[in-house]
Design an enzyme around this catalytic site. Structure first.
Site, short mmCIF file in Angstrom:
data_model
loop_
_atom_site.label_atom_id
_atom_site.label_comp_id
_atom_site.label_asym_id
_atom_site.label_seq_id
_atom_site.Cartn_x
_atom_site.Cartn_y
_atom_site.Cartn_z
N ARG A 116 0.85 -1.19 0.00
CA ARG A 116 0.00 0.00 0.00
C ARG A 116 0.88 1.24 0.00
O ARG A 116 2.01 1.21 0.49
CB ARG A 116 -0.92 0.00 1.21
CG ARG A 116 -1.95 -1.12 1.23
CD ARG A 116 -2.82 -1.07 2.45
NE ARG A 116 -3.78 -2.17 2.47
CZ ARG A 116 -3.54 -3.38 2.98
NH1 ARG A 116 -2.35 -3.64 3.53
NH2 ARG A 116 -4.47 -4.31 2.95
N LYS A 130 -2.50 -1.12 8.92
CA LYS A 130 -3.87 -1.61 8.81
C LYS A 130 -4.04 -2.92 9.57
O LYS A 130 -5.08 -3.14 10.21
CB LYS A 130 -4.23 -1.79 7.34
CG LYS A 130 -5.70 -2.14 7.11
CD LYS A 130 -6.05 -2.12 5.64
CE LYS A 130 -7.54 -2.38 5.44
NZ LYS A 130 -7.91 -2.33 4.01
N HIS A 137 -3.07 2.46 -5.50
CA HIS A 137 -3.68 1.17 -5.17
C HIS A 137 -3.86 0.30 -6.40
O HIS A 137 -4.00 -0.93 -6.29
CB HIS A 137 -5.02 1.39 -4.47
CG HIS A 137 -5.34 0.33 -3.47
ND1 HIS A 137 -4.63 0.18 -2.29
CD2 HIS A 137 -6.25 -0.68 -3.47
CE1 HIS A 137 -5.11 -0.84 -1.61
NE2 HIS A 137 -6.10 -1.38 -2.30
N ARG A 162 -1.33 -2.35 -6.49
CA ARG A 162 -1.64 -3.51 -5.65
C ARG A 162 -2.60 -4.46 -6.36
O ARG A 162 -2.43 -5.68 -6.33
CB ARG A 162 -2.24 -3.03 -4.32
CG ARG A 162 -2.56 -4.14 -3.33
CD ARG A 162 -2.94 -3.54 -1.98
NE ARG A 162 -3.40 -4.55 -1.03
CZ ARG A 162 -2.60 -5.30 -0.30
NH1 ARG A 162 -1.28 -5.18 -0.41
NH2 ARG A 162 -3.10 -6.18 0.55
N HIS A 169 -3.78 -10.36 3.58
CA HIS A 169 -5.19 -10.19 3.89
C HIS A 169 -5.54 -10.99 5.14
O HIS A 169 -5.07 -12.12 5.32
CB HIS A 169 -6.06 -10.67 2.73
CG HIS A 169 -6.08 -9.73 1.58
ND1 HIS A 169 -6.28 -10.14 0.28
CD2 HIS A 169 -5.91 -8.38 1.52
CE1 HIS A 169 -6.24 -9.10 -0.53
NE2 HIS A 169 -6.02 -8.02 0.19
N TYR A 179 -10.16 -11.02 -5.92
CA TYR A 179 -9.28 -10.97 -7.09
C TYR A 179 -9.48 -12.18 -7.99
O TYR A 179 -9.46 -12.07 -9.21
CB TYR A 179 -7.82 -10.88 -6.64
CG TYR A 179 -7.49 -9.58 -5.98
CD1 TYR A 179 -7.35 -8.42 -6.72
CD2 TYR A 179 -7.34 -9.49 -4.60
CE1 TYR A 179 -7.05 -7.21 -6.12
CE2 TYR A 179 -7.05 -8.29 -3.98
CZ TYR A 179 -6.90 -7.15 -4.75
OH TYR A 179 -6.62 -5.96 -4.14
#
Length: 556
Positions: A296, A323, A397, A400, A423, A432
């Site tokens: 990120r 995050k 982004h 990514r 994640h 994705y």
């Protein structure tokens, strides 16, 4: 100003004559503020002169217009006389001038640092002054302070308690906290003097209606509703209210929508990598990190020195992920490792104590907005465009998304992709895979006719089918050995038996490429076997042309 150590040649005879100001208390306080700026905050005199010198002179002239017998102080007069002072300044200064900022800073610093011994009672809080759950303050975070002064006293107390709890008891990012601060502040200003803990349902409904904007994003509206709900959950847990006054979930609007997804196009990637050698070294390396790691933007901008390592011929970069509140590791190419190593050596020679791998200025990192603006400026300079010729606008982004799609296309195991993207849940990674399948299906079922024209649907009947099972049965009835017939079955049998390639109703897709290529080889061999039959040869030659056209368009 010369007494503060500035040379006469550089700044000239810059003086402030306080003798013309007759109000003793105001004069003393104004001097205290100036000394605070220059000595406590270590503001350079040159910065003070360029930003505030004229405004202080005008401030003195403005308050001299009041009679001597009217006692007032800086603390009391700035908020009350702000409008009159603004009009006075506008008649004397041209161009944009941060009047609001000047008044706010003067009042905030004098009031908070002189009068408020207890930090909790200050009108302005700075994120950097709190020992939060966050391990460090991100330089990519745009805001640094919170202003509680416009909120009425009673609600201000609840507001401060809530923000203090978020800062000290929850592992939330500064951006998340500031987002909650902004919407709760807006809500409490809407309430005005009505106590938040005894608010009526009608007032809450009015505020929710006030927030609804036809052009606004659905997710933004729902997020604001949820932030107010969390505020009341806090008040309930602290015993300020006996029950939550409103069913906030009832105001949440439907969120069924496709996932926002904007990967980099191949055209843009090619142009970027061609222009990268001419980019400044810092920006070049940051863009390469985004592309090769899926990091990120905020994580890239806050990388520390010595964050990359080599282990048995493999190269890694490790960094903190705000995050997910954890340290993570990603593999990087050997070439990128070499570039980073050489860059770091040069950086540490010039600034051995630097806290950041990519400082914009010594000790100061990049902000995400400034980083994006700088990259976009370079993209305009090197004329980087989208496939349709429109200017390319940088979106960090998207790198990514592109990284994730490359992993999916390379058939990397699903759990490995989840680990590389870091994640928390597999559902996020699954997005994705689903997007990739949709893209494949769309590309795979792109129908091509005999002259190379492409359509998304076989015919209007197929377009209107929603159920997958019904769609599959329908497509089976339309299937030919080398494609599909777009003539609906209900219209009866085909009048052009064995002449599909020459029919306007013929459609085919990439799934039939092997069969079409085989048909092309067989047709060419028939031409060689039947050299004397001209009519047959002409028909076969036309077949070859049609097949070659279809195959070339399907392979694009």
């Amino acid at each position: 100003m010369q007494e503060l150590g500035e040379s006469k040649a550089q700044y000239g005879h810059r003086t402030i004559d306080f003798s013309r100001l007759h109000h003793f208390r105001f004069k003393t306080e104004l001097k205290a503020v100036m000394l605070y700026w220059l000595f406590e905050k270590k503001l350079k005199p040159v910065s003070f002169i360029s930003n505030y010198f004229k405004s202080y002179i005008n401030l003195l002239q403005f308050f001299n217009s009041y009679p001597d017998e009217e006692p007032f102080s800086l603390r009391e007069s700035l908020p009350v006389k702000a409008g009159a002072f603004k009009r006075y300044m506008q008649t004397r200064m041209r161009g944009a001038f941060p009047l609001k900022d000047f008044l706010a800073i003067a009042y905030r610093d004098f009031h908070d640092h002189i009068y408020c011994v207890n930090y909790y009672n200050r009108s302005y809080w700075n994120y950097r002054d709190f020992k939060t759950v966050q391990p460090f303050f991100s330089s990519a975070f745009t805001y640094s302070s919170m202003d509680f002064s416009p909120v009425p006293d009673h609600n201000r107390k609840l507001f401060k308690e809530y923000i203090l709890d978020l800062l000290t008891s929850h592992p939330l990012s500064y951006s998340t906290i500031h987002g909650r601060y902004g919407i709760i502040r807006r809500y409490l200003l809407f309430l005005n003097k009505e106590p938040a803990e005894s608010v009526s349902v009608s007032t809450l409904q009015n505020f929710i209606a006030h927030m609804k904007k036809p052009e606004g994003k659905l997710t933004s509206f729902n997020a604001r509703i949820n932030k107010i709900r969390l505020f009341y959950v806090f008040l309930f847990q602290r015993g300020y209210i006996q029950h939550i006054p409103y069913i906030f979930q009832a105001s949440i609007r439907g969120t069924e929508r496709p996932h926002s997804f904007h990967p980099l196009s191949k055209v843009v990637i090619q142009q970027l990598f061609q222009a990268l050698p001419q980019f400044p070294e810092q920006l070049r390396l940051m863009l390469m990190i985004l592309y090769f790691t899926g990091m990120r933007c905020s994580e890239c901008l806050t990388l520390k020195p010595h964050c990359f390592t080599e282990d048995h011929g493999k190269y890694y970069i490790h960094y903190y992920q705000p995050k997910m509140l954890k340290e993570v590791v990603n593999p990087i190419p050997q070439e990128l490792y070499g570039y980073l190593y050489n860059y770091e050596q040069k950086l540490l020679k010039t600034d051995p104590q630097t806290p950041l791998l990519f400082p914009r200025l010594p000790g100061i990192g990049w902000r995400s907005q400034h980083f994006g603006y700088t990259v976009n400026k370079l993209c305009r300079q090197f004329k980087i465009t989208e496939a349709d010729g429109s200017p390319y606008y940088f979106n960090a982004h998207a790198f990514r998304h592109n990284y994730a799609l490359r992993l999916v296309n390379q058939d990397v195991p699903f759990l490995t992709i989840q680990q590389l993207l870091h994640h928390k849940s597999p559902e996020m990674t699954l997005i994705y895979a689903q997007i990739n399948e949709e893209k494949k299906k769309k590309r795979y079922l792109e129908f091509c006719n005999r002259i190379g024209q492409k359509t998304a649907f076989l015919n209007e009947e197929e377009k209107n089918i929603d159920d997958n099972l019904h769609w599959m049965r329908y497509m089976i009835t339309q299937t030919l050995p080398n494609g599909y017939c777009s003539l609906p079955v209900r219209l009866g049998s085909c009048p052009h038996a064995n002449a599909c390639l020459f029919c306007d109703k013929f459609r085919t897709t990439k799934e039939f490429l092997p069969m079409l290529e085989y048909q092309l080889i067989k047709t060419k061999s028939l031409i060689r076997m039947l050299p004397q039959k001209k009519e047959v040869q002409n028909r076969l030659s036309e077949t070859v042309k049609i097949l070659q056209s279809i195959i070339s368009h399907l392979q694009e």
